[in-house]
Design an enzyme around this catalytic site. Structure first.
Site, PDB file in Angstrom:
ATOM      1  N   ASP A 112      35.581  43.938  35.907  1.00 34.16           N
ATOM      2  CA  ASP A 112      34.445  45.040  35.686  1.00 34.16           C
ATOM      3  C   ASP A 112      33.430  44.715  34.870  1.00 34.16           C
ATOM      4  OD1 ASP A 112      35.854  44.651  33.194  1.00 34.16           O
ATOM      5  OD2 ASP A 112      37.478  46.120  34.061  1.00 34.16           O
ATOM      6  N   GLU A 134      33.481  37.150  45.987  1.00 34.89           N
ATOM      7  CA  GLU A 134      33.930  35.739  45.409  1.00 34.89           C
ATOM      8  C   GLU A 134      35.390  35.585  45.423  1.00 34.89           C
ATOM      9  OE1 GLU A 134      32.733  36.163  41.417  1.00 34.89           O
ATOM     10  OE2 GLU A 134      30.547  36.469  41.891  1.00 34.89           O
ATOM     11  N   HIS A 158      37.006  41.692  31.033  1.00 34.81           N
ATOM     12  CA  HIS A 158      38.166  41.751  32.168  1.00 34.81           C
ATOM     13  C   HIS A 158      38.533  43.106  31.833  1.00 34.81           C
ATOM     14  CE1 HIS A 158      37.076  37.369  31.812  1.00 34.81           C
ATOM     15  NE2 HIS A 158      37.780  37.436  32.808  1.00 34.81           N
ATOM     16  N   ALA A 215      27.581  34.966  42.427  1.00 32.65           N
ATOM     17  CA  ALA A 215      26.361  35.671  42.018  1.00 32.65           C
ATOM     18  C   ALA A 215      26.195  36.884  42.430  1.00 32.65           C
ATOM     19  CB  ALA A 215      25.062  34.634  42.661  1.00 32.65           C
ATOM     20  N   GLU A 216      26.441  37.738  41.235  1.00 34.88           N
ATOM     21  CA  GLU A 216      26.623  39.069  41.628  1.00 34.88           C
ATOM     22  C   GLU A 216      25.376  39.742  42.224  1.00 34.88           C
ATOM     23  OE1 GLU A 216      30.265  38.040  39.554  1.00 34.88           O
ATOM     24  OE2 GLU A 216      28.154  37.781  39.037  1.00 34.88           O
TER      25      GLU A 216
END
Length: 338
Positions: free
Chosen positions: A90, A35, A135, A65-66
């Site tokens: 993370d 992204e 984060h 969209a991981e």
């Protein structure tokens, strides 16, 4: 005749950039996905300039969209490509957790070695940047617990440059955890130096621990963001006459236990530190393995220092949550007291 060198002080983030560039120049099948990694260069600008150099077909801006990123990478890897996926933070990796642990990790085993899925997943991880949960997390133990995945993390610019190339060359999927709080720490890197990629793409250098400071009174073991803290602890202890050995694991799976055990047999004491929760963390596995192999050499219990068993706190409290200098030195004092 004096040998020439192109080594220069380089931030860890830019060392990764240089490593990615070298891998992409070496092999046209290497491509990047994530992204905002293209024109923006990623949240931390690690991929800055790479889309301009290699084009949009090899540096691909993906939807948010991981799961889709990892799933697409698996398909590309099965078709002969070497995709490198960036997860922005993370805590954003969990939408892709199913693809990673149930598909990516198992395909080579499931196919009896007929399928290889050389996917690298870059994960900026850890705290220390004043951010919030999702984060600032350290989920490396979740992936180290999953057979079929290699899990590595550099602590220095030189290792970042070398290890990212070795990870990309590996025939197995690699989780490449990048300590974001150390992104702008500088160290000498020769970006023109050759990198040992091994005949099969797997090198001992990717998974071998490194002694970064020698000592005789106790061994300190960490990886990624904690290595700098352990070196500071060793420096502080030296002022009081204690010589602490510091080992950078570099790899969480597989673990280089023989290197740690060799040190502990000499020092008799071990303190393990990581930012992840101490409960069921990598330190627990290290403590168990070292206790099995070095039982008669230990002068004190193996002690662990890490995050508390809570979600990551608000940024105002992260200094209390993270294993800082004082907490490491307290563990050293307890170990030396035996």
């Amino acid at each position: 005749m004096t040998a020439t060198t192109t080594a220069a002080p380089t931030p860890l983030a830019k060392a990764i950039t240089a490593g990615l560039r070298a891998a992409m120049r070496r092999d046209e099948k290497v491509l990047l996905m994530g992204e905002d990694i293209g024109a923006l260069g990623g949240v931390f600008r690690v991929t800055d300039g790479l889309q301009e150099e290699f084009g949009r077909d090899r540096v691909v801006d993906t939807p948010l969209a991981e799961s889709g990123i990892i799933g697409t990478a698996i398909g590309l890897a099965m078709a002969g490509y070497r995709p490198v996926c960036e997860i922005q933070f993370d805590g954003f990796i969990f939408p892709g957790f199913d693809q990673i642990t149930t598909q990516l990790a198992k395909l080579r085993y499931r196919s009896a070695g007929r399928l290889q899925v050389p996917v690298v997943i870059r994960v900026p991880y850890g705290g220390g940047i004043g951010a919030i949960e999702h984060h600032s997390e350290s989920p490396e133990a979740l992936f180290a617990h999953t057979p079929g995945l290699r899990v590595v993390t550099p602590a220095t610019s030189a290792d970042a440059f070398t290890m990212i190339q070795q990870a990309i060359a590996s025939p197995d999927p690699v989780l490449f955890f990048e300590p974001k709080a150390r992104y702008w720490d500088r160290a000498e890197v020769d970006v023109d130096a050759p990198v040992d990629l091994g005949e099969t793409g797997v090198t001992e250098g990717l998974h071998g621990a490194r002694v970064v400071r020698t000592g005789r009174d106790a061994t300190l073991v960490g990886y990624g963001p904690t290595v700098k803290t352990l070196l500071a602890a060793a420096e502080a202890a030296a002022a009081e006459g204690h010589e602490l050995e510091v080992i950078d694991l570099r790899s969480v799976s597989p673990l280089d236990i023989p290197s740690v055990a060799e040190s502990v047999r000499r020092t008799g004491r071990l303190v393990v530190a990581h930012e992840a929760h101490t409960f069921f963390g990598a330190g627990a596995e290290i403590a168990a393995r070292v206790t099995e192999e070095c039982f008669y050499s230990l002068e004190a219990p193996v002690l662990r220092v890490g995050g508390f068993h809570t979600p990551y706190p608000a940024s105002a409290h992260e200094d209390e949550y993270l294993p800082g200098l004082d907490r490491v030195l307290d563990a050293v004092d307890r170990a030396l007291a035996y």
